[in-house]
Design a protein around this motif. Structure first.
Motif, PDB file in Angstrom:
ATOM      1  N   CYS A   1       0.834  -1.210   0.000  1.00 11.34           N
ATOM      2  CA  CYS A   1       0.000   0.000   0.000  1.00 11.34           C
ATOM      3  C   CYS A   1       0.867   1.257   0.000  1.00 11.34           C
ATOM      4  O   CYS A   1       0.595   2.225  -0.720  1.00 11.34           O
ATOM      5  N   ALA A   2       1.905   1.258   0.824  1.00 12.28           N
ATOM      6  CA  ALA A   2       2.817   2.402   0.862  1.00 12.28           C
ATOM      7  C   ALA A   2       3.520   2.570  -0.476  1.00 12.28           C
ATOM      8  O   ALA A   2       3.687   3.685  -0.979  1.00 12.28           O
ATOM      9  N   GLY A   3       3.934   1.451  -1.069  1.00 10.69           N
ATOM     10  CA  GLY A   3       4.604   1.515  -2.362  1.00 10.69           C
ATOM     11  C   GLY A   3       3.715   2.082  -3.452  1.00 10.69           C
ATOM     12  O   GLY A   3       4.180   2.827  -4.326  1.00 10.69           O
ATOM     13  N   MET A   4       2.412   1.754  -3.411  1.00 11.44           N
ATOM     14  CA  MET A   4       1.490   2.282  -4.407  1.00 11.44           C
ATOM     15  C   MET A   4       1.183   3.759  -4.161  1.00 11.44           C
ATOM     16  O   MET A   4       0.843   4.496  -5.087  1.00 11.44           O
ATOM     17  N   THR A   5       1.304   4.179  -2.917  1.00  7.35           N
ATOM     18  CA  THR A   5       0.979   5.558  -2.562  1.00  7.35           C
ATOM     19  C   THR A   5       2.042   6.537  -3.036  1.00  7.35           C
ATOM     20  O   THR A   5       1.728   7.634  -3.518  1.00  7.35           O
ATOM     21  N   ILE A   6       3.296   6.164  -2.910  1.00  8.14           N
ATOM     22  CA  ILE A   6       4.405   7.085  -3.188  1.00  8.14           C
ATOM     23  C   ILE A   6       4.306   7.740  -4.563  1.00  8.14           C
ATOM     24  O   ILE A   6       4.442   8.967  -4.684  1.00  8.14           O
ATOM     25  N   PRO A   7       4.040   6.981  -5.649  1.00  6.50           N
ATOM     26  CA  PRO A   7       3.964   7.649  -6.965  1.00  6.50           C
ATOM     27  C   PRO A   7       2.773   8.606  -7.093  1.00  6.50           C
ATOM     28  O   PRO A   7       2.757   9.442  -8.005  1.00  6.50           O
ATOM     29  N   MET A   8       1.786   8.474  -6.191  1.00  3.01           N
ATOM     30  CA  MET A   8       0.576   9.286  -6.283  1.00  3.01           C
ATOM     31  C   MET A   8       0.640  10.565  -5.438  1.00  3.01           C
ATOM     32  O   MET A   8      -0.245  11.410  -5.526  1.00  3.01           O
ATOM     33  N   LEU A   9       1.652  10.707  -4.587  1.00  5.58           N
ATOM     34  CA  LEU A   9       1.731  11.849  -3.683  1.00  5.58           C
ATOM     35  C   LEU A   9       1.957  13.145  -4.455  1.00  5.58           C
ATOM     36  O   LEU A   9       2.709  13.185  -5.428  1.00  5.58           O
ATOM     37  N   LEU A  10       1.309  14.217  -4.004  1.00  5.93           N
ATOM     38  CA  LEU A  10       1.563  15.531  -4.588  1.00  5.93           C
ATOM     39  C   LEU A  10       2.954  15.990  -4.185  1.00  5.93           C
ATOM     40  O   LEU A  10       3.354  15.829  -3.024  1.00  5.93           O
ATOM     41  N   PRO A  11       3.735  16.558  -5.079  1.00  3.88           N
ATOM     42  CA  PRO A  11       5.086  17.000  -4.720  1.00  3.88           C
ATOM     43  C   PRO A  11       5.060  18.169  -3.746  1.00  3.88           C
ATOM     44  O   PRO A  11       4.228  19.085  -3.858  1.00  3.88           O
ATOM     45  N   ASP A  12       5.973  18.134  -2.780  1.00  7.06           N
ATOM     46  CA  ASP A  12       6.162  19.243  -1.834  1.00  7.06           C
ATOM     47  C   ASP A  12       4.888  19.617  -1.086  1.00  7.06           C
ATOM     48  O   ASP A  12       4.648  20.787  -0.778  1.00  7.06           O
ATOM     49  N   ALA A  13       4.049  18.650  -0.786  1.00  7.74           N
ATOM     50  CA  ALA A  13       2.806  18.906  -0.050  1.00  7.74           C
ATOM     51  C   ALA A  13       2.744  17.985   1.163  1.00  7.74           C
ATOM     52  O   ALA A  13       3.212  16.841   1.109  1.00  7.74           O
ATOM     53  N   PRO A  14       2.171  18.471   2.278  1.00  8.96           N
ATOM     54  CA  PRO A  14       2.046  17.612   3.465  1.00  8.96           C
ATOM     55  C   PRO A  14       1.200  16.377   3.168  1.00  8.96           C
ATOM     56  O   PRO A  14       0.330  16.394   2.286  1.00  8.96           O
ATOM     57  N   VAL A  15       1.456  15.328   3.946  1.00  7.32           N
ATOM     58  CA  VAL A  15       0.694  14.083   3.819  1.00  7.32           C
ATOM     59  C   VAL A  15       0.000  13.795   5.143  1.00  7.32           C
ATOM     60  O   VAL A  15       0.633  13.818   6.208  1.00  7.32           O
TER      61      VAL A  15
END
Length: 316
Positions: free
Chosen positions: A107-121
């Motif tokens: 799940c974490a691996g699938m999330t990383i490519p979807m994260l907005l750049p330079d934005a809080p998570v």
């Protein structure tokens, strides 16, 4: 617009996002954070998505919903993209992993490519969270981690677990539901007479984590004896009594919706105190991304409260 992508990959999903962005123009512009929702594949999944969408109306964001499908299945990733009217003020990406792709690491691996750049998570577990959210693979990606002790089988034990596992950035919706109670009590103490509080009685449902947290908050702030008593007449919080020599301050919610605030020298006040919807609590937590030190202090003060029966003649 809802786009279903069965048996896909994160690479194909990203290409589709770019394609949709070119078609709709500003779909990904102005997003202030990435909101990750981790849930099991159940009837409550759609409800969690809707709560996240409603909360995003106050904080435009990218919502990534990680749905853990059947573990005993072939590896497969089904995805769904929601934009426009179906996503509120956000864009929603639903990732449903099966077999090996349902694990926390996947799940974490699938999330990383979807994260907005330079934005809080921010991560939210609508159901039972990991024992230590900050050490979970998804939790490690987030600067803010939201849990909810009230949905667990043993809510008060869950609070003990939150205390033991607390890491900077952790919070719980059982605490967020207390914001109105805390504000009313703090404002009452700002009114004359300014006598010191000598003791406190907090009354509520036996398994209400919010009642325990309000009691421990008062113990940590006032440094006076605090007794936590139990009633079964209403759900959640019932009443707070701040004792002092000039007369008590009492905040009572007898019907679960409307509170009555009484104190010497002041007219009685009726205030709205209905249980806060999850979407409102989430919106509040998305607004505050810094460390909540008062929540941490309140967790540590849980051991300072005493437990007993409600005083004879207490209002119900």
């Amino acid at each position: 617009m809802i786009v279903d992508m069965p048996a896909t990959s994160t690479q194909q999903l990203n290409r589709k996002l770019v394609e949709l962005r070119e078609q709709s123009g500003v779909m990904a512009q102005g997003r202030v954070l990435t909101f990750v929702v981790v849930t099991d594949d159940s009837a409550n999944t759609e409800e969690a998505i809707e709560e996240a969408i409603e909360a995003s109306r106050a904080h435009p964001c990218r919502v990534i919903v990680l749905v853990r499908g059947a573990k005993k299945a072939a590896a497969r990733l089904d995805a769904q993209i929601r934009v426009g009217g179906d996503a509120g003020a956000s864009e929603v990406i639903v990732l449903r992993g099966y077999g090996p792709l349902s694990s926390a690491e996947a799940c974490a691996g699938m999330t990383i490519p979807m994260l907005l750049p330079d934005a809080p998570v921010v991560a939210w577990w609508p159901g039972v969270p990991p024992a230590v959210p900050a050490e979970d693979p998804v939790g490690r990606l987030a600067g803010r981690r939201i849990t909810d002790a009230a949905v667990e089988k043993h809510p008060l034990r869950a609070l003990e677990q939150r205390t033991a596992s607390y890491t900077t950035g952790d919070t719980d919706l059982a605490w967020t539901r207390l914001t109105l109670w805390r504000a009313l009590l703090a404002s009452a103490l700002d009114q004359p007479p300014y006598d010191s509080i000598t003791s406190v009685v907090v009354d509520g449902e036996p398994d209400s984590p919010s009642t325990d947290l309000l009691a421990s908050w008062l113990a940590s702030r006032l440094s006076v004896p605090v007794k936590r008593t139990k009633v079964g007449a209403v759900g959640g919080m019932h009443s707070v009594r701040l004792n002092r020599h000039s007369g008590p301050i009492e905040l009572i919610r007898a019907d679960g919706k409307t509170g009555s605030l009484t104190q010497p020298g002041q007219p009685d006040r009726l205030v709205h105190l209905a249980r806060r919807p999850i979407r409102d609590c989430l919106a509040e937590e998305l607004r505050r991304l810094d460390t909540d030190e008062i929540f941490h202090d309140s967790l540590n003060a849980l051991q300072e409260i005493t437990r007993g029966r409600a005083p004879a003649g207490a209002k119900r």
